[in-house]
Design an enzyme around this catalytic site. Structure first.
Site, PDB file in Angstrom:
ATOM      1  N   CYS A 130     -38.473  -0.337  55.030  1.00 56.83           N
ATOM      2  CA  CYS A 130     -37.980   0.780  54.231  1.00 56.83           C
ATOM      3  C   CYS A 130     -36.461   0.701  54.073  1.00 56.83           C
ATOM      4  O   CYS A 130     -35.716   1.011  55.014  1.00 56.83           O
ATOM      5  CB  CYS A 130     -38.380   2.084  54.928  1.00 56.83           C
ATOM      6  SG  CYS A 130     -37.685   3.551  54.180  1.00 56.83           S
ATOM      7  N   CYS A 133     -34.485   3.808  54.785  1.00 50.59           N
ATOM      8  CA  CYS A 133     -34.424   4.190  56.201  1.00 50.59           C
ATOM      9  C   CYS A 133     -33.474   3.280  56.968  1.00 50.59           C
ATOM     10  O   CYS A 133     -32.606   3.733  57.697  1.00 50.59           O
ATOM     11  CB  CYS A 133     -35.809   4.065  56.838  1.00 50.59           C
ATOM     12  SG  CYS A 133     -37.117   4.824  55.856  1.00 50.59           S
ATOM     13  N   ASP A 134     -33.650   1.966  56.809  1.00 51.77           N
ATOM     14  CA  ASP A 134     -33.004   1.013  57.704  1.00 51.77           C
ATOM     15  C   ASP A 134     -31.866   0.218  57.064  1.00 51.77           C
ATOM     16  O   ASP A 134     -31.172  -0.521  57.759  1.00 51.77           O
ATOM     17  CB  ASP A 134     -34.054   0.051  58.271  1.00 51.77           C
ATOM     18  CG  ASP A 134     -35.098   0.785  59.109  1.00 51.77           C
ATOM     19  OD1 ASP A 134     -34.767   1.880  59.618  1.00 51.77           O
ATOM     20  OD2 ASP A 134     -36.218   0.280  59.254  1.00 51.77           O
TER      21      ASP A 134
HETATM   22  P1  FAD Z   1     -48.638   9.121  57.513  1.00 54.25           P
HETATM   23  O1  FAD Z   1     -47.442   9.247  58.351  1.00 54.25           O
HETATM   24  O2  FAD Z   1     -49.099   7.758  57.100  1.00 54.25           O
HETATM   25  O3  FAD Z   1     -49.847   9.855  58.268  1.00 54.25           O
HETATM   26  C1  FAD Z   1     -51.170   9.718  57.858  1.00 54.25           C
HETATM   27  C2  FAD Z   1     -52.097  10.400  58.825  1.00 54.25           C
HETATM   28  O4  FAD Z   1     -53.448  10.324  58.344  1.00 54.25           O
HETATM   29  C3  FAD Z   1     -52.146   9.786  60.219  1.00 54.25           C
HETATM   30  O5  FAD Z   1     -52.370  10.797  61.161  1.00 54.25           O
HETATM   31  C4  FAD Z   1     -53.346   8.859  60.122  1.00 54.25           C
HETATM   32  O6  FAD Z   1     -53.908   8.547  61.389  1.00 54.25           O
HETATM   33  C5  FAD Z   1     -54.285   9.734  59.326  1.00 54.25           C
HETATM   34  N1  FAD Z   1     -55.377   9.043  58.626  1.00 54.25           N
HETATM   35  C6  FAD Z   1     -55.347   7.993  57.765  1.00 54.25           C
HETATM   36  N2  FAD Z   1     -56.578   7.736  57.298  1.00 54.25           N
HETATM   37  C7  FAD Z   1     -57.405   8.637  57.866  1.00 54.25           C
HETATM   38  C8  FAD Z   1     -58.804   8.896  57.775  1.00 54.25           C
HETATM   39  N3  FAD Z   1     -59.631   8.186  56.977  1.00 54.25           N
HETATM   40  N4  FAD Z   1     -59.332   9.920  58.525  1.00 54.25           N
HETATM   41  C9  FAD Z   1     -58.527  10.667  59.327  1.00 54.25           C
HETATM   42  N5  FAD Z   1     -57.198  10.477  59.432  1.00 54.25           N
HETATM   43  C10 FAD Z   1     -56.662   9.476  58.714  1.00 54.25           C
HETATM   44  N6  FAD Z   1     -39.342   7.730  56.607  1.00 54.25           N
HETATM   45  C11 FAD Z   1     -38.158   8.385  56.749  1.00 54.25           C
HETATM   46  O7  FAD Z   1     -37.958   9.442  56.155  1.00 54.25           O
HETATM   47  N7  FAD Z   1     -37.197   7.890  57.589  1.00 54.25           N
HETATM   48  C12 FAD Z   1     -37.350   6.739  58.313  1.00 54.25           C
HETATM   49  O8  FAD Z   1     -36.448   6.320  59.042  1.00 54.25           O
HETATM   50  C13 FAD Z   1     -38.589   6.045  58.175  1.00 54.25           C
HETATM   51  N8  FAD Z   1     -38.794   4.879  58.834  1.00 54.25           N
HETATM   52  C14 FAD Z   1     -40.010   4.267  58.733  1.00 54.25           C
HETATM   53  C15 FAD Z   1     -40.234   3.115  59.505  1.00 54.25           C
HETATM   54  C16 FAD Z   1     -41.469   2.499  59.482  1.00 54.25           C
HETATM   55  C17 FAD Z   1     -41.691   1.265  60.335  1.00 54.25           C
HETATM   56  C18 FAD Z   1     -42.515   3.022  58.661  1.00 54.25           C
HETATM   57  C19 FAD Z   1     -43.883   2.374  58.649  1.00 54.25           C
HETATM   58  C20 FAD Z   1     -42.292   4.150  57.876  1.00 54.25           C
HETATM   59  C21 FAD Z   1     -41.040   4.785  57.897  1.00 54.25           C
HETATM   60  N9  FAD Z   1     -40.768   5.929  57.133  1.00 54.25           N
HETATM   61  C22 FAD Z   1     -39.581   6.585  57.297  1.00 54.25           C
HETATM   62  C23 FAD Z   1     -41.764   6.466  56.177  1.00 54.25           C
HETATM   63  C24 FAD Z   1     -42.488   7.697  56.771  1.00 54.25           C
HETATM   64  O9  FAD Z   1     -42.962   7.370  58.062  1.00 54.25           O
HETATM   65  C25 FAD Z   1     -43.626   8.122  55.859  1.00 54.25           C
HETATM   66  O10 FAD Z   1     -43.125   8.408  54.565  1.00 54.25           O
HETATM   67  C26 FAD Z   1     -44.338   9.378  56.376  1.00 54.25           C
HETATM   68  O11 FAD Z   1     -44.807   9.194  57.696  1.00 54.25           O
HETATM   69  C27 FAD Z   1     -45.495   9.770  55.461  1.00 54.25           C
HETATM   70  O12 FAD Z   1     -46.159  10.871  56.000  1.00 54.25           O
HETATM   71  P2  FAD Z   1     -47.677  11.195  55.659  1.00 54.25           P
HETATM   72  O13 FAD Z   1     -48.025  12.389  56.473  1.00 54.25           O
HETATM   73  O14 FAD Z   1     -47.856  11.256  54.198  1.00 54.25           O
HETATM   74  O15 FAD Z   1     -48.526   9.921  56.130  1.00 54.25           O
END
Ligand code: FAD
Length: 305
Positions: A130, A133-134
């Site tokens: 990202c 982010c980084d």
């Molecule tokens: P997610 O965080 O992907 O959560 C999805 C959830 O759904 C999880 O609980 C998962 O287990 C669950 N799930 C998935 N499929 C199913 C299913 N079929 N049944 C039940 N549960 C399910 N963003 C920033 O703002 N700052 C940062 O510094 C940053 N650094 C990052 C570093 C890394 C390495 C990564 C991978 C991402 C980073 N991001 C950062 C991005 C950020 O993490 C995401 O944008 C954010 O977490 C998205 O949130 P979300 O709730 O939409 O999805």
């Protein structure tokens, strides 16, 4: 049934759960892994009002905040099927069926990985996904970007303004990004472009990444690049496979939502990285989860189920 059944326990799902519970309605959260992608993140420096935190710390705070309300958390449970109707049903991998007057999907996304030696080992220690982010962590250093599509070229342009030098590496014989982006990229003095290159390994000194190797696909020669970081931009895959055929998805698998988070299926809302939201960030996912929870609550009080 639940008044609001939330699938996903990342930033979007957690924010939705808090907004729903604060309306005094029956709220459940099903999550394969509470915390979501945040659990895989080391330093977070762009969660506004918190100067610096770590992923697992933020995930623990999310869980504590959700648990301070009357919310059923069903962790380590995977949803496998959604069926619309007056009551929307969600089937779990363990065979159980849950029902909701409204369902809010926040299953997030995952970065496509290169699957080469060293990638996992140096994740967060040079290997990054990202640029928002980084990027600033590599100020004044040399980095590579893998992928010549729109996201790779955007990342390279973005990083070129922060780091010393960017090498963009593309597998194909040409970049696939929009022409305007390619023109912008080629105008930058501190960017090199390598095409027809297959990344084969990430190297490091045990502590942090020091370089990467790739094979020139024309000459079959192996080459090494000294870089402190690599941004892998070969695709972000929405976790929506289990929804195919039930609600409208884009060709890339993102759930189509309107301004209130409503999907094509009545009573079903979605938020966060699994949707068409163009920028995938923690603070944006939290805002979207809150927004969709309010949208779902509005639907609930109007539908009279
Ligand atoms: P997610 O965080 O992907 O959560 C999805 C959830 O759904 C999880 O609980 C998962 O287990 C669950 N799930 C998935 N499929 C199913 C299913 N079929 N049944 C039940 N549960 C399910 N963003 C920033 O703002 N700052 C940062 O510094 C940053 N650094 C990052 C570093 C890394 C390495 C990564 C991978 C991402 C980073 N991001 C950062 C991005 C950020 O993490 C995401 O944008 C954010 O977490 C998205 O949130 P979300 O709730 O939409 O999805």
């Amino acid at each position: 049934p639940y008044d609001m059944l939330i699938v996903g326990g990342g930033p979007a799902g957690a924010a939705a759960a808090i907004y729903a519970a604060r309306k005094g309605i029956r709220t459940g959260v099903v999550a394969e892994r509470f915390g979501g992608q945040v659990m895989d993140t080391m330093g977070i420096e762009n969660f506004i009002s918190v100067k610096e935190t770590q992923g697992p710390k933020l995930a623990a705070a999310l869980e504590e905040h959700v648990k301070s309300y009357d919310v059923d958390i069903m962790n380590t449970q995977r949803a496998v099927k959604l069926t619309g109707g007056d009551l929307v049903t969600v089937e779990l991998a363990n065979g159980a069926t849950l029902r909701g007057k409204t369902v809010l999907i926040a299953t997030g996304a995952r970065w496509r990985e290169m699957n080469v030696p060293g990638e996992k080992e140096y994740r967060g220690r040079g290997v990054a996904y990202c640029p928002h982010c980084d990027g600033p962590l590599f100020k004044g250093k040399r980095v590579a970007v893998i992928g010549g599509g729109n996201s790779g070229v955007e990342a390279a342009i973005d990083l070129a303004g922060i780091v010393e030098h960017v090498t963009l590496i593309e597998f194909d014989s040409q970049l696939r990004a929009d022409a305007v982006l390619q023109t912008k990229l080629r105008s930058l003095p501190n960017v090199s472009i390598v095409v027809s290159a297959l990344t084969t390994e990430v190297h490091g000194d045990g502590q942090k990444m020091t370089g990467l190797s790739y094979t020139d696909r024309v000459t079959q020669e192996s080459r090494k690049l000294d870089v402190a970081g690599v941004f892998v931009q070969i695709g972000l895959l929405p976790n929506s496979d289990w929804l195919k055929g039930t609600l409208a998805l884009t060709p890339r698998g993102e759930i189509e939502v309107d301004a209130r988070g409503q999907t094509s299926l009545p009573g079903v809302f979605a938020a966060g990285d699994v949707t068409t939201a163009p920028y995938k960030q923690i603070i944006i996912a939290m805002g979207a989860g809150s927004n969709a929870a309010l949208g779902a609550f509005d639907h609930l009080i109007r539908s009279g189920v």
